[in-house]
Design a protein around this motif. Structure first.
Motif, mmCIF file in Angstrom:
data_model
loop_
_atom_site.group_PDB
_atom_site.id
_atom_site.type_symbol
_atom_site.label_atom_id
_atom_site.label_comp_id
_atom_site.label_asym_id
_atom_site.label_seq_id
_atom_site.Cartn_x
_atom_site.Cartn_y
_atom_site.Cartn_z
ATOM 1 N N GLU A 241 0.851 -1.179 0.000
ATOM 2 C CA GLU A 241 0.000 0.000 0.000
ATOM 3 C C GLU A 241 0.888 1.230 0.000
ATOM 4 N N SER A 242 0.398 2.292 -0.575
ATOM 5 C CA SER A 242 1.171 3.519 -0.677
ATOM 6 C C SER A 242 0.304 4.691 -0.223
ATOM 7 N N PHE B 12 3.937 0.563 2.384
ATOM 8 C CA PHE B 12 3.609 -0.355 3.468
ATOM 9 C C PHE B 12 3.550 -1.765 2.878
ATOM 10 N N TYR B 13 4.542 -2.595 3.224
ATOM 11 C CA TYR B 13 4.623 -3.944 2.656
ATOM 12 C C TYR B 13 3.629 -4.876 3.337
ATOM 13 N N LEU B 14 2.813 -5.547 2.534
ATOM 14 C CA LEU B 14 1.756 -6.416 3.053
ATOM 15 C C LEU B 14 2.309 -7.813 3.307
ATOM 16 N N LYS C 284 10.151 4.488 2.729
ATOM 17 C CA LYS C 284 9.851 5.422 1.659
ATOM 18 C C LYS C 284 9.489 4.667 0.389
ATOM 19 N N ASP C 285 8.579 5.226 -0.360
ATOM 20 C CA ASP C 285 8.120 4.572 -1.580
ATOM 21 C C ASP C 285 9.208 4.602 -2.651
ATOM 22 N N ALA C 286 9.183 3.554 -3.480
ATOM 23 C CA ALA C 286 10.052 3.455 -4.663
ATOM 24 C C ALA C 286 11.538 3.453 -4.319
ATOM 25 N N ASN D 58 18.753 -2.045 -3.142
ATOM 26 C CA ASN D 58 19.859 -1.968 -2.185
ATOM 27 C C ASN D 58 19.486 -1.124 -0.969
ATOM 28 N N ASP D 59 18.779 -0.008 -1.206
ATOM 29 C CA ASP D 59 18.339 0.824 -0.089
ATOM 30 C C ASP D 59 17.246 0.132 0.720
#
Length: 769
Positions: free
Chosen positions: A230-231, A241-243, A326-328, A332-333
């Protein structure tokens, strides 16, 4: 030659080629039957009960289309040659009917119409009637390799299910907005029809092309919903937000995978020590080549994405937490953020509050029996031997200790150096050890940050900005003269380095050294370089390099684990495995007294103890814990080091440490000594001493041997990738150890002989008498 003759020759060649024998590839599958639904429906109505379920009909249908080899055998017996007798209902199809009955169970009744009176039929007759129906449906579906004149056609091939594959759409798993303020508002489709992506979906081992991907949006809070995340906007920053419950994961620009595939990546890496490249090659050879697909092969980058996405959700779910970053973010980050948020500085939270019979037992104030053995005697070694004496200036102290032990035994004194103060509290032991491996880090003095450029770089981002444009000689501040990494004055130093340590030259040197060390061939040079053994101090002062040509590596990975194999924590040490670093590591993992174990087994515990005494930290540790060494270290060091002899015995034979050595009884009721903690989990290294076989591999060393299998993979990673990869492997390893323990407790099964080393013990019946 005339133009006409040339034309004639050219056409003659074409005709000649046309007469050459050729091989045409036959289709590997038969297409799915093209009968009409009406014809199939009429067959179902005529042969099955009107109450038959759709599921049962589909089972019958796919049972027929999935057993073409059996129908070949059945059809052959229905069409005998002149010297054979035909069988309208062969044993082959009756066997298929029997399998169908077992599959349907109670639904088998629905295969019969009421007029057929199935209840009055015997089992053999039921199978015969079902076989007749299966024979009929196979011919209806044109799964019959003979024509009306009983002439054999091409044998049946497996039926392709390409024509009946479903149309798949990847969409959000939430049916309404999850924001509390929105109160379950419905989600609108956020993807315009012309912008709907067509992607490749790997579902299990099946590749699906042109799968549509849709996203949703809440019109109230503007949160966007995708299949795997979700973003939303938080304080002006777009957050992702990783589901943890996602069914599909995006692993490439146009590639999605299901959780079965991502789970297979995890299991393949864990079980086979596979790299991303190795798994990608395996999957492509096993699945991609066997399917007619428009998609490209799975790449190592997509496999790495799958590993990261699945591992993030696995750790987050176990922690009852969802990763929000943070989105996108680049991958590596993302890995760096995941370790910073979920890594807990190397502490494995799934091992928190772990207690089992292998790593804990109830506290005992006194031993069941106190003997007159020397306190330096070790169980399984010194029962029938004289303990070697201590040499050196503290020899008298060792003699006094032995005399005091005999006096204690004569007067039945309660001697227990265990630090646990509460009767009945659990006693716990952990094992600490290191394995020499690690990623490259910044070459600047005392900096261990990740390299800005992992391919040839030597500085972190900060030091690259400060020194990246300068000559890589340590004390030279002149600008670099491209294409070299030094200034014009030091060009020769750089080119000497390239010639000596270039990739091809280095590979040749390594091969030469390896062959010289292993084969000892007379024509190969003899190398007599001194190698510093792990855990031992260097005998030569550290040489400070005068250049920054090569990025150094972390010296080792240090782990803390329980005797049962559960990993408690891990960290990396730069330059050396010093006693001070070990103490700092222990203090970071066990910051409060109630968390600390009673016994800490380290292969250099006597050195750690001496350092703790000198820096004052022993004043804290002695209240809760005691440092002990492994048996092999002890029997070789007790004759020269009084501190090790007195305080680090892992299994005192005289009963002075009842929480390390306990008495057990065999099936015949005979008592024998046994180590309270099984630090000899498996057999790897065998030593012989006084004609007694001593197996001394600690649990942590077994773990490090397993981790060492990933060394070739881990050494190629950046610091951030290394941290997350290793942390998740240890997390997964701990989960599986705990799961096996629970399965063992539930089933009551014993561990196989090759998985568990039988405890050593001695008979003390004579001493009790």
């Amino acid at each position: 030659m005339s133009l006409g003759s040339l034309s004639t020759t050219w056409w003659s060649s074409i005709l000649l080629i046309g007469f050459l024998p050729t091989v045409s590839a036959k289709p590997e599958h038969n297409v799915f039957s093209d009968i009409t639904f009406r014809a199939f429906s009429e067959f179902v109505e005529a042969n099955f009960s009107s109450r038959i379920s759709l599921a049962a009909v589909l089972v019958v249908l796919f049972t027929t289309t999935s057993n073409t080899d059996l129908f070949n055998l059945h059809a052959r017996q229905q069409n005998p040659t002149s010297d054979e007798s035909g069988q309208p209902i062969s044993g082959w199809i009756k066997a298929l009917a029997r399998a169908l009955v077992e599959k349907l169970g109670e639904d088998t009744d629905r295969l019969f119409k009421k007029s057929e009176k199935k209840s009055g039929l015997s089992d053999n007759r039921v199978q015969h009637e079902i076989a007749i129906k299966l024979d009929g449906i196979s011919k209806l579906l044109k799964l019959y390799p003979y024509n009306a004149q009983h002439q054999q056609q091409n044998p049946l091939k497996p039926v392709s299910e390409k024509a009946i594959e479903p149309a798949l759409v990847i969409c959000p798993v939430s049916m309404e907005c999850q924001t509390k303020a929105c109160k379950g508002r419905a989600l609108n489709q956020d993807t315009r029809d012309r912008d709907v992506p067509r992607v490749t979906l790997v579902k299990g081992g099946k590749i699906h092309d042109n799968v549509h991907v849709l996203s949703g949006k809440c019109t109230c809070c503007k949160t966007k919903y995708y299949a795997d995340h979700e973003s939303s906007n938080s304080n002006g920053t777009r957050m992702r937000f990783y589901l943890n419950s996602a069914k599909y994961l995006k692993v490439g620009q146009s590639v999605w995978v299901d959780r079965i595939f991502s789970g297979a990546v995890i299991n393949g890496v864990y079980s086979f020590h596979a790299s991303s490249s190795a798994f990608a090659e395996f999957w492509n050879d096993s699945f991609w080549y066997t399917q007619k697909t428009q998609s490209r092969k799975i790449t190592r980058r997509q496999v790495w994405h799958a590993f990261v996405q699945e591992s993030i959700r696995s750790v987050a779910q176990a922690s009852k937490h969802s990763l929000e970053v943070k989105d996108a973010l680049p991958i590596n980050d993302l890995v760096k953020e995941a370790y910073d948020i979920l890594g807990e500085k190397g502490v494995i939270r799934s091992a928190e509050n772990h207690f089992c019979s292998e790593c804990t037992h109830q506290f005992k104030q006194t031993a069941d029996i106190i003997t007159e053995h020397d306190p330096a005697a070790v169980i399984g070694l010194d029962e029938n031997h004289t303990v070697p004496v201590l040499t050196g200036e503290d020899a008298e102290l060792a003699i006094q200790d032995a005399a005091q032990a005999r006096d204690n035994a004569l007067h039945a004194m309660d001697v227990d150096p265990s630090p646990s103060p509460v009767e009945g509290s659990p006693v716990k032991l952990v094992v600490l050890d290191g394995v020499v491996m690690g990623p490259k880090h910044c070459a600047y003095d005392n900096c261990t940050e990740s390299l800005k450029n992992a391919r040839g770089g030597v500085f972190c981002e900060q030091h690259e900005r400060l020194h990246g444009h300068l000559c890589r000689l340590r004390d030279c501040n002149n600008p670099k003269a491209p294409p070299s990494q030094t200034c014009a004055q030091h060009q020769n130093r750089w080119y000497q380095h390239v010639i000596r340590y270039g990739r091809q030259s280095l590979l040749g040197i390594r091969r030469l050294i390896r062959r010289s060390a292993e084969e000892r061939l007379p024509w190969l040079p003899t190398f007599t370089s001194q190698v510093q053994p792990h855990d031992e101090e260097s005998t030569t002062p550290e040489n400070r390099k005068d250049n920054y040509f090569v990025a150094p590596r972390f010296y080792c990975v240090e782990t803390i684990c329980a005797p049962c194999g559960v990993v408690i924590a891990w960290t990396k040490f730069a330059k050396s495995e010093s006693e001070t670093k070990i103490l700092n590591f222990l203090e970071s993992v066990y910051p409060t007294p109630e968390l600390r174990p009673n016994y800490i087994c380290i292969d250099k515990a006597c050195k750690v103890l001496r350092t703790a005494i000198s820096n004052g930290s022993w004043n804290i540790w002695q209240q809760t814990s005691r440092f002990i060494v492994d048996s092999f270290h002890y029997i070789n060091h007790r004759t020269s080091d009084y501190l090790c002899r007195k305080w680090c015995n892992p299994a005192p034979l005289n009963g002075s440490a009842p929480n390390l050595v306990v008495v057990e009884y065999d099936n015949a009721g005979n008592p024998h000594y046994k180590r309270a903690f099984n630090t000899q989990v498996c057999l790897l290294t065998k030593y012989s001493y006084y004609n007694i076989n001593l197996f001394i591999l600690q649990a942590c060393e077994q773990l490090n041997a397993w981790v060492g299998g990933f060394q070739s993979v881990l050494n190629q990673m950046t610091v951030d990738n290394f941290n997350w990869f290793l942390h998740y492997l240890l997390f997964l390893h701990t989960q599986r150890v705990i799961r096996k323990q629970r399965e063992k407790a539930r089933t009551g099964e014993e561990v196989d002989g090759d998985e568990e080393l039988e405890d050593e013990g001695i008979d003390i019946e004579d001493e009790e008498e």
